[in-house]
Design a protein around this motif. Structure first.
Motif, PDB file in Angstrom:
ATOM      1  N   ILE A   1       0.906  -1.021   0.031  1.00  0.00           N
ATOM      2  CA  ILE A   1      -0.093  -0.048  -0.102  1.00  0.00           C
ATOM      3  C   ILE A   1       0.890   1.206  -0.087  1.00  0.00           C
ATOM      4  O   ILE A   1       0.756   2.232  -0.780  1.00  0.00           O
ATOM      5  N   GLU A   2       1.992   1.268   0.940  1.00  0.00           N
ATOM      6  CA  GLU A   2       2.682   2.236   0.863  1.00  0.00           C
ATOM      7  C   GLU A   2       3.540   2.535  -0.550  1.00  0.00           C
ATOM      8  O   GLU A   2       3.577   3.752  -0.935  1.00  0.00           O
ATOM      9  N   THR A   3       3.773   1.498  -1.230  1.00  0.00           N
ATOM     10  CA  THR A   3       4.558   1.768  -2.265  1.00  0.00           C
ATOM     11  C   THR A   3       3.616   2.263  -3.455  1.00  0.00           C
ATOM     12  O   THR A   3       3.965   3.271  -3.990  1.00  0.00           O
ATOM     13  N   LEU A   4       2.345   1.900  -3.443  1.00  0.00           N
ATOM     14  CA  LEU A   4       1.419   2.460  -4.391  1.00  0.00           C
ATOM     15  C   LEU A   4       1.130   3.749  -4.137  1.00  0.00           C
ATOM     16  O   LEU A   4       1.113   4.683  -4.979  1.00  0.00           O
ATOM     17  N   LYS A   5       1.038   4.115  -2.663  1.00  0.00           N
ATOM     18  CA  LYS A   5       0.988   5.588  -2.258  1.00  0.00           C
ATOM     19  C   LYS A   5       2.080   6.323  -3.082  1.00  0.00           C
ATOM     20  O   LYS A   5       1.890   7.623  -3.259  1.00  0.00           O
ATOM     21  N   THR A   6       3.088   6.045  -2.786  1.00  0.00           N
ATOM     22  CA  THR A   6       4.394   6.762  -3.246  1.00  0.00           C
ATOM     23  C   THR A   6       4.229   7.185  -4.693  1.00  0.00           C
ATOM     24  O   THR A   6       4.742   7.855  -5.357  1.00  0.00           O
ATOM     25  N   LEU A   7       4.140   5.854  -5.591  1.00  0.00           N
ATOM     26  CA  LEU A   7       4.024   5.990  -7.239  1.00  0.00           C
ATOM     27  C   LEU A   7       2.980   7.031  -7.472  1.00  0.00           C
ATOM     28  O   LEU A   7       3.106   7.722  -8.301  1.00  0.00           O
ATOM     29  N   HIS A   8       1.726   7.138  -6.529  1.00  0.00           N
ATOM     30  CA  HIS A   8       0.682   8.100  -6.875  1.00  0.00           C
ATOM     31  C   HIS A   8       1.340   9.521  -6.487  1.00  0.00           C
ATOM     32  O   HIS A   8       0.915  10.548  -7.268  1.00  0.00           O
ATOM     33  N   LEU A   9       1.705   9.663  -5.311  1.00  0.00           N
ATOM     34  CA  LEU A   9       2.417  10.869  -5.059  1.00  0.00           C
ATOM     35  C   LEU A   9       3.548  11.416  -5.982  1.00  0.00           C
ATOM     36  O   LEU A   9       3.666  12.690  -6.241  1.00  0.00           O
ATOM     37  N   LEU A  10       4.199  10.570  -6.561  1.00  0.00           N
ATOM     38  CA  LEU A  10       5.230  11.157  -7.700  1.00  0.00           C
ATOM     39  C   LEU A  10       4.625  11.226  -9.096  1.00  0.00           C
ATOM     40  O   LEU A  10       5.498  11.707  -9.723  1.00  0.00           O
ATOM     41  N   GLY A  11       3.329  10.877  -9.255  1.00  0.00           N
ATOM     42  CA  GLY A  11       2.621  10.972 -10.359  1.00  0.00           C
ATOM     43  C   GLY A  11       3.140   9.871 -11.605  1.00  0.00           C
ATOM     44  O   GLY A  11       2.886  10.044 -12.726  1.00  0.00           O
ATOM     45  N   LEU A  12       3.908   8.819 -11.015  1.00  0.00           N
ATOM     46  CA  LEU A  12       4.353   7.644 -11.591  1.00  0.00           C
ATOM     47  C   LEU A  12       3.475   6.597 -11.998  1.00  0.00           C
ATOM     48  O   LEU A  12       3.402   5.862 -12.733  1.00  0.00           O
ATOM     49  N   ASP A  13       1.947   6.890 -11.359  1.00  0.00           N
ATOM     50  CA  ASP A  13       0.875   6.040 -11.800  1.00  0.00           C
ATOM     51  C   ASP A  13       0.332   6.495 -13.108  1.00  0.00           C
ATOM     52  O   ASP A  13      -0.412   5.795 -13.487  1.00  0.00           O
ATOM     53  N   ARG A  14       0.508   7.741 -13.512  1.00  0.00           N
ATOM     54  CA  ARG A  14      -0.328   8.201 -14.611  1.00  0.00           C
ATOM     55  C   ARG A  14       0.105   7.525 -15.967  1.00  0.00           C
ATOM     56  O   ARG A  14       1.211   6.920 -16.000  1.00  0.00           O
ATOM     57  N   THR A  15      -0.972   7.432 -17.000  1.00  0.00           N
ATOM     58  CA  THR A  15      -0.887   7.029 -18.112  1.00  0.00           C
ATOM     59  C   THR A  15      -0.693   8.062 -19.055  1.00  0.00           C
ATOM     60  O   THR A  15       0.028   7.760 -20.345  1.00  0.00           O
ATOM     61  N   GLU A  16      -1.132   9.312 -18.847  1.00  0.00           N
ATOM     62  CA  GLU A  16      -0.842  10.477 -19.835  1.00  0.00           C
ATOM     63  C   GLU A  16       0.669  10.697 -19.721  1.00  0.00           C
ATOM     64  O   GLU A  16       1.380  10.509 -18.895  1.00  0.00           O
ATOM     65  N   PRO A  17       1.048  10.589 -21.100  1.00  0.00           N
ATOM     66  CA  PRO A  17       2.581  10.664 -21.518  1.00  0.00           C
ATOM     67  C   PRO A  17       3.222  11.857 -21.054  1.00  0.00           C
ATOM     68  O   PRO A  17       2.668  12.983 -20.825  1.00  0.00           O
ATOM     69  N   VAL A  18       4.433  11.648 -20.602  1.00  0.00           N
ATOM     70  CA  VAL A  18       5.352  12.760 -20.321  1.00  0.00           C
ATOM     71  C   VAL A  18       6.267  12.766 -21.281  1.00  0.00           C
ATOM     72  O   VAL A  18       6.836  11.660 -21.933  1.00  0.00           O
TER      73      VAL A  18
END
Lengths: 406, 406
Positions: free
Chosen positions: A265-282
């Motif tokens: 859960i903490e790992t997923l929260k961190t991915l979200h915090l950093l915006g790394l869960d996004r599918t929109e391209p960077v």
């Protein structure tokens, strides 16, 4: 029955291995964007592979899927791709006049203003919108027919028919004690799908309120899983059962909680915090100049492919449906469950436990449709059909289910 | 003095704003891979920008850098790029006969077998290998001349010369209480460099052991930072001062601890666990087909550019050198420090606190070289030179330093 299986990843490959032992169908065409994956799945069947053939197919190309269904004269399409391809495959099956099965439903979109309170577009909405069209055509789209959703919905039907007079709550509870040698972090299921499930607003159903959403990871509880798995921290997660069960089974509340464990859960929260869960391209540098990539694809690319980890994996995975209500005037609480030991599934089928447990259920459903034990038309969930024949076949396939009175 | 400033990011832009107020140099060419960034930095100086001009330059192209130094007749190159460009710029300056300053040194490589016990290639090794060549040419490469390394090394020299007879330990301690409105996670400094610093094996120096490494985030301690910042959890981090200070200052032990705070440490650990700190490319889909990208670049692209966050930032940042030893036979312990309040640096210079605090130090060093207060040849650190004139100019520039007896 002639089956077009689309997707020869972990689950698709396990489908071929399970189906190869059953005589109910005449042919199965194994199609994948990457022909070599499809060929490898068929080749691995050896002498048992006579009814199978491999084909190249782009699941996002509806016309190509229609053409494949027609040229191979398939009467059913089994979708074993990731959820992004649900709609093109669902539409192609309808256009070709074939029946359709999948193991995940069309994707949701959060409510634009109140994402953690109200539903926006719900899982499966795009498929249920076409229900009348399927019904009129006398064709069947059996949606959510994996393990969860799938077997979990069959358990809900069984509980309603056989074990309860009134149901207060149906709560799907999923947990495992799997570990992977040599990796500090190696999810046993597609990280793309896990992020999608876990970071979308979880959906809950209550009879007097309808469907609504909560903050991610809400209502943590420790659920004690059977067969030695033991207690695991579970949280609300967006999942198809919450959308399927209330359409056909009476229950005051329906939830899905996933036993992610605190660290994950903490790992997923961190991915979200950093915006790394996004599918929109960077946009990032590459050898050929600036390139747009999806951060979530990069996260997936950094991790090992879960389908390849079976040899290094240890432990068991449990899918099940916890039900609380009354029977003959007395309170009752049961957990209906199905456990797969990775050591067993690797030895018996060469497939790791999580993908094998997903794959067995659509094969059983195909067999029930082939024999006529299950019939219907429209866009229907597994809880529409009688649960008994399904659970009997599960045991016959060598992978019995369990019932624990709480 | 004619300066070629390479890099018009946050630090480079702040260099122009600080230097524009000082008369010691004749010209500063502001060069960047992205010409518009260089032009924006010069344009922002307005009437004070007469001595500045913008140019396009690829810092990785040594020949182009040599040509730029010659065509603009620059006698010194100030490197304000990220550490990947240290070596080409360092070599180009030597080839063109110019002096050279940077704020970070050539990169390290972990020991192949015992990464958390022994040093492999150390920070700056590639630069110190060329020391004799610079010395013979009578040219100066002043390396590590930002705030940390840089001002922190000047503090170490000052302590050795003025405050102590014998030094037991020199510990650089960096901490801040900066927050950014509207972001749950927004590092105030380049995430690329932060990952590099924090996930490489930290290096420690002990007189009887030489340089050695530890596990990342080792020896956590809570350090109480001055001017209202207060206590922050600090851990060992790989940093240039540990490599620089022992070459010229007698101390039994030298460390660098960064006040990352517990949450940020957990975030960095998670990035490492998932392999997202890696710079080796992974292959992911893109609109133009499979593309190889660096996961760390993707992490950086998902976060806001720290140089653009000054308006939304609140709080102070502190750089400093804690020293423990004896003076006149009595034990002594001091913390020499420099604090920048973001509100002040934004109002006065339009630069956020962390980049401004980095940028002021090479400008002071250039002024000391221009006036002849500092002279030397070879590859030298800031602790080689007399600290007094540097610290006096820091105060004269309007940004005084402090000394706290512990």
């Amino acid at each position: 029955m002639r089956v077009l299986l689309v997707g020869a990843g972990g689950v698709g490959t396990a489908v071929t291995r399970i189906a190869a032992r059953r005589p109910f169908f005449d042919a199965m065409v194994v199609a994948d964007y990457d022909l070599s994956r499809a060929q490898a799945a068929v080749a691995a069947l050896g002498d048992a592979g006579a009814r199978f053939r491999a084909a190249r197919l782009d699941a996002s190309d509806e016309d190509a899927v229609v053409a494949a269904l027609r040229s191979h004269e398939c009467d059913v399409l089994l979708n074993a791709t990731d959820p992004r391809f649900v709609l093109p495959l669902f539409r192609a099956a309808r256009a070709a006049g074939a029946n359709y099965l999948d193991m995940a439903m069309s994707l949701s979109r959060p409510h634009p203003d109140r994402p953690y309170e109200e539903c926006g577009v719900k899982l499966g909405d795009a498929q249920f919108a076409a229900a009348e069209e399927w019904e009129k055509a006398g064709a069947l789209a059996l949606v959510g027919m994996g393990v969860e959703p799938g077997l979990s919905d069959v358990f809900a039907r069984y509980a309603a028919d056989e074990l309860f007079d009134e149901i207060e709550e149906i709560g799907i509870r999923d947990g495992a004690n799997l570990t992977v040698d040599g990796y500090d972090f190696a999810p046993s299921f597609s990280i793309w799908t896990t992020i999608e499930e876990c970071l979308n607003p979880p959906v809950v159903y209550e009879a007097d309120r309808g469907w609504f959403t909560t903050e991610p990871f809400s209502e943590p509880e420790v659920f004690d899983f059977p067969e030695g798995i033991g207690p695991v921290e579970c949280v609300n997660v967006e999942h198809e059962e919450v959308l399927l069960v209330p359409r056909w089974v009476d229950a005051r509340r329906v939830t899905f909680k996933y036993g992610l464990g605190g660290d994950f859960i903490e790992t997923l929260k961190t991915l979200h915090l950093l915006g790394l869960d996004r599918t929109e391209p960077v946009t990032v540098p590459s050898a050929t100049g600036p390139t747009a990539v999806s951060p979530r694809d990069v996260v997936a690319a950094c991790l090992p492919d879960p389908a390849t980890l079976g040899d290094r994996m240890h432990g068991k995975t449990c899918a099940g449906t916890w039900v609380r209500g009354t029977k003959d005037g007395a309170p009752r609480e049961v957990y209906l469950y199905h456990v797969v030991d990775n050591q067993w599934s690797m030895a018996e089928y060469g497939s790791q436990a999580v993908v094998w447990q997903t794959a067995i259920n659509p094969v059983i459903a195909l067999e029930l449709l082939a024999t006529g034990a299950w019939t219907g038309s429209g866009v229907l969930g597994p809880e529409v059909f009688p649960a008994g024949p399904f659970l009997d076949l599960l045991t016959e396939y060598g992978s019995p289910w369990g019932l624990r009175e709480q």
